[in-house]
Design a protein around this motif. Sequence first.
Motif, PDB file in Angstrom:
ATOM      1  N   GLN A  31       0.829  -1.204   0.000  1.00 38.37           N
ATOM      2  CA  GLN A  31       0.000   0.000   0.000  1.00 38.37           C
ATOM      3  C   GLN A  31       0.870   1.263   0.000  1.00 38.37           C
ATOM      4  O   GLN A  31       0.594   2.219  -0.735  1.00 38.37           O
ATOM      5  N   MET A  32       1.932   1.257   0.819  1.00 38.09           N
ATOM      6  CA  MET A  32       2.815   2.426   0.871  1.00 38.09           C
ATOM      7  C   MET A  32       3.567   2.588  -0.446  1.00 38.09           C
ATOM      8  O   MET A  32       3.772   3.718  -0.909  1.00 38.09           O
ATOM      9  N   ARG A  33       3.941   1.492  -1.061  1.00 38.22           N
ATOM     10  CA  ARG A  33       4.649   1.553  -2.339  1.00 38.22           C
ATOM     11  C   ARG A  33       3.748   2.147  -3.419  1.00 38.22           C
ATOM     12  O   ARG A  33       4.165   3.019  -4.189  1.00 38.22           O
ATOM     13  N   GLU A  38      -3.736  14.841   1.721  1.00 38.97           N
ATOM     14  CA  GLU A  38      -3.893  13.492   1.173  1.00 38.97           C
ATOM     15  C   GLU A  38      -2.926  12.524   1.876  1.00 38.97           C
ATOM     16  O   GLU A  38      -3.295  11.392   2.210  1.00 38.97           O
ATOM     17  N   ILE A  39      -1.710  12.982   2.111  1.00 40.62           N
ATOM     18  CA  ILE A  39      -0.715  12.161   2.805  1.00 40.62           C
ATOM     19  C   ILE A  39      -1.156  11.889   4.240  1.00 40.62           C
ATOM     20  O   ILE A  39      -1.039  10.754   4.735  1.00 40.62           O
ATOM     21  N   MET A  40      -1.687  12.908   4.901  1.00 37.76           N
ATOM     22  CA  MET A  40      -2.137  12.748   6.290  1.00 37.76           C
ATOM     23  C   MET A  40      -3.295  11.754   6.379  1.00 37.76           C
ATOM     24  O   MET A  40      -3.339  10.932   7.306  1.00 37.76           O
ATOM     25  N   VAL A  41      -4.227  11.802   5.435  1.00 32.30           N
ATOM     26  CA  VAL A  41      -5.349  10.854   5.414  1.00 32.30           C
ATOM     27  C   VAL A  41      -4.826   9.435   5.197  1.00 32.30           C
ATOM     28  O   VAL A  41      -5.255   8.488   5.868  1.00 32.30           O
ATOM     29  N   PHE A  42      -3.883   9.274   4.272  1.00 27.57           N
ATOM     30  CA  PHE A  42      -3.302   7.952   4.017  1.00 27.57           C
ATOM     31  C   PHE A  42      -2.611   7.418   5.268  1.00 27.57           C
ATOM     32  O   PHE A  42      -2.800   6.257   5.647  1.00 27.57           O
ATOM     33  N   CYS A  43      -1.804   8.261   5.918  1.00 24.22           N
ATOM     34  CA  CYS A  43      -1.076   7.829   7.115  1.00 24.22           C
ATOM     35  C   CYS A  43      -2.041   7.444   8.240  1.00 24.22           C
ATOM     36  O   CYS A  43      -1.806   6.455   8.950  1.00 24.22           O
ATOM     37  N   ALA A  44      -3.120   8.202   8.396  1.00 21.33           N
ATOM     38  CA  ALA A  44      -4.111   7.883   9.427  1.00 21.33           C
ATOM     39  C   ALA A  44      -4.784   6.544   9.129  1.00 21.33           C
ATOM     40  O   ALA A  44      -5.034   5.753  10.042  1.00 21.33           O
ATOM     41  N   SER A  45      -5.051   6.265   7.852  1.00 28.04           N
ATOM     42  CA  SER A  45      -5.678   4.988   7.498  1.00 28.04           C
ATOM     43  C   SER A  45      -4.718   3.819   7.712  1.00 28.04           C
ATOM     44  O   SER A  45      -5.142   2.708   8.000  1.00 28.04           O
ATOM     45  N   MET A  46      -3.416   4.080   7.575  1.00 26.55           N
ATOM     46  CA  MET A  46      -2.401   3.040   7.779  1.00 26.55           C
ATOM     47  C   MET A  46      -2.052   2.873   9.261  1.00 26.55           C
ATOM     48  O   MET A  46      -1.472   1.867   9.650  1.00 26.55           O
ATOM     49  N   GLY A  47      -2.364   3.887  10.067  1.00 28.49           N
ATOM     50  CA  GLY A  47      -2.043   3.831  11.492  1.00 28.49           C
ATOM     51  C   GLY A  47      -0.600   4.209  11.786  1.00 28.49           C
ATOM     52  O   GLY A  47      -0.019   3.741  12.759  1.00 28.49           O
ATOM     53  N   ILE A  48      -0.010   5.051  10.939  1.00 26.95           N
ATOM     54  CA  ILE A  48       1.357   5.515  11.139  1.00 26.95           C
ATOM     55  C   ILE A  48       1.388   7.038  11.085  1.00 26.95           C
ATOM     56  O   ILE A  48       0.413   7.666  10.663  1.00 26.95           O
ATOM     57  N   THR A  49       2.493   7.616  11.471  1.00 23.93           N
ATOM     58  CA  THR A  49       2.623   9.075  11.398  1.00 23.93           C
ATOM     59  C   THR A  49       3.228   9.456  10.061  1.00 23.93           C
ATOM     60  O   THR A  49       3.817   8.620   9.353  1.00 23.93           O
ATOM     61  N   VAL A  64       5.835  11.257   9.636  1.00 23.21           N
ATOM     62  CA  VAL A  64       7.289  11.131   9.752  1.00 23.21           C
ATOM     63  C   VAL A  64       7.722   9.700   9.430  1.00 23.21           C
ATOM     64  O   VAL A  64       8.706   9.485   8.704  1.00 23.21           O
ATOM     65  N   VAL A  65       6.992   8.716   9.951  1.00 23.61           N
ATOM     66  CA  VAL A  65       7.333   7.312   9.688  1.00 23.61           C
ATOM     67  C   VAL A  65       7.171   7.015   8.195  1.00 23.61           C
ATOM     68  O   VAL A  65       8.037   6.369   7.588  1.00 23.61           O
ATOM     69  N   PHE A  66       6.088   7.499   7.600  1.00 22.34           N
ATOM     70  CA  PHE A  66       5.875   7.268   6.169  1.00 22.34           C
ATOM     71  C   PHE A  66       6.961   7.946   5.328  1.00 22.34           C
ATOM     72  O   PHE A  66       7.506   7.353   4.403  1.00 22.34           O
TER      73      PHE A  66
END
Length: 173
Positions: free
Chosen positions: A125-127, A145-156, A158-160
């Motif tokens: 998914q991240m790829r 868009e990045i923040m929504v994706f990170c929230a759906s993945m359960g990561i911050t 910075v980690v992404f």
Amino acid sequence: MQRVAYNECLHNHAANLGRYMVDGCHEYSPKIISADLLCAACGCHRNYHRKVTIFDPDNTEASGNHSPGDHNLITPKEESFDHEAVPPMIGTGGEDERLNQLVDPAQHEKKKRPKSRFTKEQVEQMRAFAENLGWSTRDRSRVPEIMVFCASMGITKVVFTTWLYNNKKHYGR
């Protein structure tokens, strides 16, 4: 009347190794023959020993400058620290072990963050999302868009972002 005394040696003998270690000399004792102010016990200059000013109440009473709270007042000229926390340096072997056991006080405050582990699905998914972004998070218009994706993945974010830049060469361009 006041007099100056030099107490324990504060010379850091392991500074070139990035560590802190004192030699255990507890009081400056001048060499009788020499005038170069070196300690007879540890060989360090007098300036490495903690300077303490001692007020002598017997002499102040004679001069008439006595105040009631001056009895045995000792004031350190330099900031003191806990000398018991650092073991003294021993001259016969075992120094390497002691140096490895010593820990810089600043390291206690900095705790290393645990390494992030991702499942194969999360990596895919991240790829896919990174390819959609062009392997860059610099476009400010895509931050929501990045923040929504990170929230759906359960990561911050910075980690992404860290994952993205660490894997750009492997998966990306």
